[in-house]
Design a protein around this motif. Structure first.
Motif, PDB file in Angstrom:
ATOM      1  N   TRP A   1      -8.045   0.089  10.387  1.00  0.00           N
ATOM      2  CA  TRP A   1      -7.232  -0.939   9.723  1.00  0.00           C
ATOM      3  C   TRP A   1      -5.809  -0.441   9.490  1.00  0.00           C
ATOM      4  CZ3 TRP A   1      -7.967  -2.091   3.837  1.00  0.00           C
ATOM      5  CH2 TRP A   1      -7.083  -3.106   3.439  1.00  0.00           C
ATOM      6  N   MET A   2      -5.685   0.763   8.936  1.00  0.00           N
ATOM      7  CA  MET A   2      -4.357   1.313   8.677  1.00  0.00           C
ATOM      8  C   MET A   2      -3.578   1.514   9.979  1.00  0.00           C
ATOM      9  SD  MET A   2      -3.892   1.529   5.404  1.00  0.00           S
ATOM     10  CE  MET A   2      -4.707  -0.066   5.444  1.00  0.00           C
ATOM     11  N   ASN A   3      -4.281   1.929  11.030  1.00  0.00           N
ATOM     12  CA  ASN A   3      -3.622   2.097  12.327  1.00  0.00           C
ATOM     13  C   ASN A   3      -3.091   0.754  12.830  1.00  0.00           C
ATOM     14  OD1 ASN A   3      -3.149   3.759  14.914  1.00  0.00           O
ATOM     15  ND2 ASN A   3      -4.405   2.070  15.658  1.00  0.00           N
ATOM     16  N   LYS A   4      -3.886  -0.286  12.654  1.00  0.00           N
ATOM     17  CA  LYS A   4      -3.489  -1.633  13.060  1.00  0.00           C
ATOM     18  C   LYS A   4      -2.245  -2.086  12.295  1.00  0.00           C
ATOM     19  CE  LYS A   4      -5.365  -6.376  13.120  1.00  0.00           C
ATOM     20  NZ  LYS A   4      -6.585  -7.191  12.811  1.00  0.00           N
ATOM     21  N   GLU A   5      -2.146  -1.697  11.026  1.00  0.00           N
ATOM     22  CA  GLU A   5      -1.022  -2.097  10.187  1.00  0.00           C
ATOM     23  C   GLU A   5       0.172  -1.153  10.329  1.00  0.00           C
ATOM     24  OE1 GLU A   5      -0.805  -4.803   8.491  1.00  0.00           O
ATOM     25  OE2 GLU A   5      -2.889  -5.497   8.631  1.00  0.00           O
TER      26      GLU A   5
ATOM     27  N   GLY B   1      -0.207  10.739   3.515  1.00  0.00           N
ATOM     28  CA  GLY B   1       0.509  10.940   2.269  1.00  0.00           C
ATOM     29  C   GLY B   1       2.009  11.048   2.429  1.00  0.00           C
ATOM     30  N   SER B   2       2.511  10.872   3.633  1.00  0.00           N
ATOM     31  CA  SER B   2       3.944  10.976   3.886  1.00  0.00           C
ATOM     32  C   SER B   2       4.674   9.738   3.375  1.00  0.00           C
ATOM     33  CB  SER B   2       4.207  11.155   5.386  1.00  0.00           C
ATOM     34  OG  SER B   2       3.706  10.040   6.116  1.00  0.00           O
ATOM     35  N   ALA B   3       6.006   9.818   3.353  1.00  0.00           N
ATOM     36  CA  ALA B   3       6.807   8.681   2.910  1.00  0.00           C
ATOM     37  C   ALA B   3       6.497   7.456   3.775  1.00  0.00           C
ATOM     38  CB  ALA B   3       8.287   9.032   3.004  1.00  0.00           C
ATOM     39  N   GLY B   4       6.304   6.345   3.108  1.00  0.00           N
ATOM     40  CA  GLY B   4       5.973   5.131   3.835  1.00  0.00           C
ATOM     41  C   GLY B   4       4.501   5.007   4.164  1.00  0.00           C
ATOM     42  N   GLY B   5       3.717   5.971   3.717  1.00  0.00           N
ATOM     43  CA  GLY B   5       2.279   5.955   3.982  1.00  0.00           C
ATOM     44  C   GLY B   5       1.464   5.963   2.711  1.00  0.00           C
ATOM     45  N   VAL B   6       0.181   6.172   2.864  1.00  0.00           N
ATOM     46  CA  VAL B   6      -0.726   6.210   1.719  1.00  0.00           C
ATOM     47  C   VAL B   6      -1.399   7.575   1.629  1.00  0.00           C
ATOM     48  CG1 VAL B   6      -1.182   3.739   1.841  1.00  0.00           C
ATOM     49  CG2 VAL B   6      -2.686   5.324   3.071  1.00  0.00           C
TER      50      VAL B   6
ATOM     51  N   PHE C   1       0.793  -1.233   0.000  1.00  0.00           N
ATOM     52  CA  PHE C   1       0.000   0.000   0.000  1.00  0.00           C
ATOM     53  C   PHE C   1       0.831   1.292   0.000  1.00  0.00           C
ATOM     54  CE2 PHE C   1      -4.091  -1.945   1.998  1.00  0.00           C
ATOM     55  CZ  PHE C   1      -4.552  -2.266   0.732  1.00  0.00           C
ATOM     56  N   PRO C   2       1.888   1.390   0.799  1.00  0.00           N
ATOM     57  CA  PRO C   2       2.627   2.665   0.861  1.00  0.00           C
ATOM     58  C   PRO C   2       3.006   3.187  -0.527  1.00  0.00           C
ATOM     59  CG  PRO C   2       3.375   1.224   2.605  1.00  0.00           C
ATOM     60  CD  PRO C   2       2.458   0.408   1.741  1.00  0.00           C
ATOM     61  N   GLY C   3       2.800   4.499  -0.684  1.00  0.00           N
ATOM     62  CA  GLY C   3       3.087   5.141  -1.957  1.00  0.00           C
ATOM     63  C   GLY C   3       1.912   5.162  -2.911  1.00  0.00           C
ATOM     64  N   HIS C   4       0.804   4.542  -2.521  1.00  0.00           N
ATOM     65  CA  HIS C   4      -0.380   4.476  -3.389  1.00  0.00           C
ATOM     66  C   HIS C   4      -1.518   5.336  -2.841  1.00  0.00           C
ATOM     67  CE1 HIS C   4       1.000   1.303  -6.150  1.00  0.00           C
ATOM     68  NE2 HIS C   4       1.626   0.790  -5.096  1.00  0.00           N
ATOM     69  N   THR C   5      -2.482   5.589  -3.733  1.00  0.00           N
ATOM     70  CA  THR C   5      -3.677   6.347  -3.364  1.00  0.00           C
ATOM     71  C   THR C   5      -4.844   5.390  -3.184  1.00  0.00           C
ATOM     72  OG1 THR C   5      -2.955   8.329  -4.569  1.00  0.00           O
ATOM     73  CG2 THR C   5      -5.312   8.125  -4.102  1.00  0.00           C
ATOM     74  N   LEU C   6      -5.490   5.477  -2.032  1.00  0.00           N
ATOM     75  CA  LEU C   6      -6.599   4.581  -1.708  1.00  0.00           C
ATOM     76  C   LEU C   6      -7.884   5.383  -1.567  1.00  0.00           C
ATOM     77  CD1 LEU C   6      -4.854   2.356   1.014  1.00  0.00           C
ATOM     78  CD2 LEU C   6      -4.673   2.213  -1.481  1.00  0.00           C
ATOM     79  N   GLY C   7      -8.930   4.906  -2.213  1.00  0.00           N
ATOM     80  CA  GLY C   7     -10.230   5.572  -2.153  1.00  0.00           C
ATOM     81  C   GLY C   7     -11.015   5.143  -0.925  1.00  0.00           C
ATOM     82  N   VAL C   8     -11.514   6.122  -0.205  1.00  0.00           N
ATOM     83  CA  VAL C   8     -12.236   5.853   1.048  1.00  0.00           C
ATOM     84  C   VAL C   8     -13.475   6.740   1.107  1.00  0.00           C
ATOM     85  CG1 VAL C   8     -12.088   5.884   3.568  1.00  0.00           C
ATOM     86  CG2 VAL C   8     -10.062   5.318   2.207  1.00  0.00           C
ATOM     87  N   TRP C   9     -14.598   6.158   1.496  1.00  0.00           N
ATOM     88  CA  TRP C   9     -15.802   6.955   1.728  1.00  0.00           C
ATOM     89  C   TRP C   9     -15.687   7.669   3.065  1.00  0.00           C
ATOM     90  CZ3 TRP C   9     -18.054   1.622   0.920  1.00  0.00           C
ATOM     91  CH2 TRP C   9     -18.249   1.357  -0.455  1.00  0.00           C
ATOM     92  N   PHE C  10     -16.287   8.849   3.138  1.00  0.00           N
ATOM     93  CA  PHE C  10     -16.303   9.576   4.400  1.00  0.00           C
ATOM     94  C   PHE C  10     -17.737   9.625   4.937  1.00  0.00           C
ATOM     95  CE2 PHE C  10     -12.071  10.278   3.226  1.00  0.00           C
ATOM     96  CZ  PHE C  10     -11.384  10.773   4.321  1.00  0.00           C
ATOM     97  N   PHE C  11     -18.088  10.643   5.656  1.00  0.00           N
ATOM     98  CA  PHE C  11     -19.411  10.762   6.292  1.00  0.00           C
ATOM     99  C   PHE C  11     -19.671   9.600   7.254  1.00  0.00           C
ATOM    100  CE2 PHE C  11     -19.687  12.865   2.145  1.00  0.00           C
ATOM    101  CZ  PHE C  11     -20.013  14.155   2.545  1.00  0.00           C
ATOM    102  N   GLY C  12     -18.630   9.211   8.017  1.00  0.00           N
ATOM    103  CA  GLY C  12     -18.774   8.144   9.000  1.00  0.00           C
ATOM    104  C   GLY C  12     -18.382   6.774   8.493  1.00  0.00           C
TER     105      GLY C  12
END
Length: 326
Positions: A145-149, A155-160, A126-137
């Motif tokens: 999930w990302m916190n767990k991983e 958007g920083s280095a090593g992140g998404v 995943f790092p370095g990629h753009t991931l689509g996420v719905w908002f509004f809750g």
């Protein structure tokens, strides 16, 4: 004159002897999203008269991208809402005292899909990629999930990089995101129709990964539970709704047609709604509306870990309704 009095008296006695017609208890249900088979149980219950059988007059309000059920009920526009637990608990901590009274959806339908040409085959990619996420809750399960991983989402280095995704698969088709969020019963079907599938997608299923948070539950305002009459109405509502779910899952073709007929926008198609009923049937336990405490605890812990909520909630659920149905 005596005949007139006698006649009036007889009429009055006849009326008093007639069975009393009880006024229906009115409740308004706010859906989390537009009219579709995600809510088939409630739509079928209304169409088949199951709410009438429980002496209820139910108004069902469709949702949409600009409608937050938590705000609707906080403003007095609904008695009951369908929402995800993460959104409900976040709203509770911010001052909207929502309480879960039933949980028909036992499993999550949330997934993230990535076309194989992105080169993503596992979470470590995943790092370095753009991931689509719905908002509004709807974003809370993803961030948990990302916190767990241990993957940053700024958007920083090593992140998404997180793209606030539209409620369709266009960001993937148009190349705006490398991976997008889908529901098994909705957008994944759109991806299949567009020529995608397991052979050309990497699929991350939240439930299979153990990252599922509770989704479509029924929530009311806490103070309404102080009214025994209201609790009784909620109990009859859940009873009739579960009857609706049972009927829908046993009669998917009829349920899909009911959804199409009740969609005032005309956007719902029979083929897609039938697909949705089939997928939703894998998530709903039509025989048991009770909250599963193991999944509840996991949901709470994930929200705490991500600081979506700051403290373990007190009074965020009640079993008074589902206990009455046993």
């Amino acid at each position: 004159m005596n005949k007139i009095i006698t006649g009036l008296l007889a009429g009055a006695l006849a009326l008093s002897a007639a069975p009393a017609v009880l006024a229906l208890d009115a409740l308004t249900l706010q859906l989390k999203w537009v009219t579709q088979a995600q809510f088939a149980g409630y739509l079928v219950a209304e169409s088949k008269g199951f709410y009438d059988e429980e002496n209820l007059d139910i108004t069902i309000l469709p949702g949409g991208p600009n409608i937050a059920p938590e705000q609707v009920i906080a403003g007095g526009g609904a008695d009951i809402i369908v929402t995800w637990m993460a959104a409900g608990m976040a709203a509770r901590e911010s001052g909207v005292p929502l309480v879960n009274i039933a949980q028909p959806f036992k499993r999550s339908g949330l997934m993230m899909i990535c076309p194989t040409e992105t080169g993503i085959t596992e979470v470590a990619d995943f790092p370095g990629h753009t991931l689509g996420v719905w908002f509004f809750g709807n974003e809370y399960p993803f961030f948990a999930w990302m916190n767990k991983e241990g993957i940053p989402t700024d958007g920083s280095a090593g992140g998404v990089t997180v793209l606030q995704q539209s409620f369709d698969i266009q960001p993937m088709i148009q190349g705006q995101a490398d991976c997008i969020s889908v529901m098994t019963y909705n957008e994944y079907g759109q991806a299949l129709d567009a020529g995608y599938g397991p052979e050309n997608l990497t699929i991350f299923n939240y439930t299979e990964m153990g990252n599922d948070l509770l989704e479509d539950g029924l929530y009311v305002m806490e103070d309404s539970l102080d009214d025994p009459a209201k609790v009784d109405a909620y109990t009859r509502f859940v009873k009739a709704s579960m009857k609706g779910w049972q009927y829908a899952l046993e009669n998917p073709e009829e349920a899909a047609q009911i959804v199409v007929d009740m969609d005032d926008t005309g956007a719902a198609t029979l083929e897609h709604q039938l697909y949705m009923v089939g997928e939703v049937s894998k998530l709903v336990d039509a025989d048991d509306p009770a909250l599963n405490m193991e999944t509840y605890d996991r949901t709470v812990q994930a929200l705490l870990d991500q600081s979506i909520i700051k403290a373990t909630p007190e009074g965020a659920y009640t079993t008074v309704v589902t206990d009455a149905l046993k």
